[in-house]
Scaffold this motif. Structure first.
Motif, short mmCIF file in Angstrom:
data_model
loop_
_atom_site.label_atom_id
_atom_site.label_comp_id
_atom_site.label_asym_id
_atom_site.label_seq_id
_atom_site.Cartn_x
_atom_site.Cartn_y
_atom_site.Cartn_z
N HIS A 1 -14.12 -8.63 -56.41
CA HIS A 1 -13.11 -8.54 -57.47
C HIS A 1 -13.73 -8.89 -58.82
O HIS A 1 -13.49 -8.19 -59.82
N ARG A 2 -14.54 -9.95 -58.86
CA ARG A 2 -15.19 -10.32 -60.12
C ARG A 2 -16.24 -9.28 -60.53
O ARG A 2 -16.36 -8.96 -61.71
N ALA A 3 -16.97 -8.76 -59.55
CA ALA A 3 -17.99 -7.75 -59.86
C ALA A 3 -17.34 -6.48 -60.43
O ALA A 3 -17.88 -5.85 -61.34
N ALA A 4 -16.18 -6.12 -59.91
CA ALA A 4 -15.49 -4.92 -60.39
C ALA A 4 -14.98 -5.10 -61.81
O ALA A 4 -14.79 -4.11 -62.54
N LEU A 5 -14.76 -6.34 -62.22
CA LEU A 5 -14.26 -6.62 -63.57
C LEU A 5 -15.37 -7.17 -64.47
O LEU A 5 -15.09 -7.92 -65.41
N ALA A 6 -16.58 -6.77 -64.19
CA ALA A 6 -17.72 -7.29 -64.95
C ALA A 6 -17.65 -6.90 -66.42
O ALA A 6 -18.20 -7.60 -67.28
N ILE A 7 -16.97 -5.80 -66.74
CA ILE A 7 -16.88 -5.38 -68.14
C ILE A 7 -15.87 -6.23 -68.91
O ILE A 7 -15.78 -6.12 -70.13
N SER A 8 -15.12 -7.04 -68.20
CA SER A 8 -14.14 -7.90 -68.88
C SER A 8 -14.78 -9.22 -69.27
O SER A 8 -15.76 -9.66 -68.68
N THR A 9 -14.21 -9.83 -70.27
CA THR A 9 -14.66 -11.14 -70.73
C THR A 9 -13.56 -12.15 -70.49
O THR A 9 -12.43 -11.97 -70.95
N ILE A 10 -13.90 -13.20 -69.74
CA ILE A 10 -12.90 -14.23 -69.46
C ILE A 10 -12.85 -15.20 -70.63
O ILE A 10 -13.86 -15.76 -71.05
N GLY A 11 -11.67 -15.36 -71.17
CA GLY A 11 -11.49 -16.29 -72.28
C GLY A 11 -11.12 -17.67 -71.78
O GLY A 11 -11.68 -18.17 -70.81
N VAL A 12 -10.14 -18.27 -72.41
CA VAL A 12 -9.71 -19.61 -72.04
C VAL A 12 -8.98 -19.58 -70.70
O VAL A 12 -8.14 -18.70 -70.45
N VAL A 13 -9.32 -20.53 -69.84
CA VAL A 13 -8.58 -20.73 -68.59
C VAL A 13 -7.91 -22.10 -68.72
O VAL A 13 -8.58 -23.12 -68.80
#
Length: 383
Positions: A199-211
């Motif tokens: 799931h994380r690999a598939a969303l590699a183009i995304s940038t995780i901001g504040v959690v």
């Protein structure tokens, strides 16, 4: 067999006459009367010695010296191992106090250089794990200033941001914690872990901001997971005549917000919780039109309704209730472990129990801010 009192009396007699033997070992000049007296003393000594050896032979000693040695050994008190350990535990000296601030700074340095642990090496993870254990073993006692009617204590309530994790960042969400809790075998756990990695690999183009986690005194846990994704990743795919391999500076923004009820495992221990998943929704989307749909109440994933449906129709289904353990907390830092002992470290932002308001996010894919920035930097046209 000689009684203990008799043996003691005989030993006392032996001790009394023993100096005479030492006195007689060297040559001395004496009168005949003195010689006669000494000879009698010697004869008495020899008689008493033989009498003692006869008595000790009965009890198993060979000579007087052997018996004395036995008495000396038996007079040494034996040590009961269990009692001795209890004594050590009761009188254990407190360990030297740790420098909690220095340890926390070391953790935060690794967190900052590895994007909250996402790119941490095995050595860095091992180092942080050791530092975490040092803090956990010296957990300070906290005072709850809330009234007894509050579900959660004051020292846990407030707004916290995730600064380090040994797992994927999104697995701090109650939604993914509940997903893990549905696994009953190790094979299912392994499959779930693999799914999360993909799931994380598939969303590699995304940038995780504040959690972010917002914890309220009434037991409500809100997890806010902010993310950005490139809206137009490759310009040449849309405009073939443009010789540019990059994308436009436009992004799809949003926050995945999940909520759960946090119930303390006991009234004596409010640091360990059982979670009951509630809703999942997307807030603060900047996509035009879609924003209106997402802001509606019908767009929420109401997991409890789904759980009830499954529970009523699937015999083997059990409502997942994952457990979170707070293993360390002070005024600035909070360390949490899930049921697999994964570590999540949060830094306190404020004491506010209010969730983030995303209503002021403009649904324009960031076009307005792009044009504003272009005008300020290039065209400089102001009305």
């Amino acid at each position: 067999m000689t009684s203990m009192k008799t043996t003691a009396a005989l030993l006392a007699l032996y001790a009394a006459v023993e100096p005479s033997a030492a006195f007689m070992t060297g040559p001395v000049r004496t009168s005949s009367a003195t010689s006669t007296s000494l000879q009698q003393t010697k004869d008495n000594y020899e008689f008493q010695r033989k009498l003692l050896e006869t008595q000790f032979a009965i009890s198993g000693a060979v000579t007087v010296e052997d018996h004395i040695e036995e008495q000396e050994e038996s007079s040494t008190p034996s040590i009961d191992a269990t009692a001795f350990q209890i004594f050590l535990d009761e009188h254990e000296q407190p360990s030297a106090p740790i420098d909690a601030t220095a340890i926390q700074n070391s953790i935060l340095r690794v967190a900052a250089s590895t994007d909250r642990g996402q790119y941490a090496s095995a050595a860095q993870k091992e180092s942080v794990a050791s530092l975490v254990e040092s803090l956990e073993s010296n957990k300070p006692k906290q005072t709850d200033t809330f009234s007894s009617s509050a579900t959660l204590p004051s020292y846990l309530a407030g707004t916290w941001e995730l600064t380090y994790s040994t797992n994927q960042l999104f697995r701090s969400s109650p939604f993914f914690l509940a997903g893990r809790s549905t696994c009953k075998t190790q094979a299912e756990v392994d499959q779930y872990n693999w799914f999360c990695e993909m799931h994380r690999a598939a969303l590699a183009i995304s940038t995780i901001g504040v959690v972010r986690q917002v914890i309220s005194r009434d037991g409500k846990l809100t997890n806010e997971f902010e993310v950005k994704v490139g809206a137009v990743p490759f310009v040449s795919d849309f405009l073939p005549f443009v010789k540019y391999s990059g994308g436009l500076p436009l992004t799809v923004d949003g926050a995945i917000v999940s909520t759960a009820d946090a119930t303390p495992m006991s009234m004596e221990n409010k640091d360990d919780w059982q979670l009951y998943m509630d809703t999942v929704e997307i807030k603060g989307s900047n996509i035009p039109i879609l924003r209106n749909l997402l802001d509606g109440d019908n767009s929420k994933l109401k997991s409890r309704d789904l759980s009830k449906l499954l529970e009523d129709n699937v015999d083997a289904y059990e409502v997942p209730r994952p457990v979170l353990r707070t293993t360390y907390v002070d005024s600035a830092l909070r360390i949490v472990r899930d049921e697999d002992d994964n570590i999540f470290i949060y830094s306190r932002v404020s004491d506010s129990e209010e969730v983030t308001d995303y209503s002021n996010v403009m649904a324009d894919l960031g076009v307005a801010s792009l044009l504003e920035g272009f005008n300020d930097a290039v065209s400089k046209i102001y009305l």
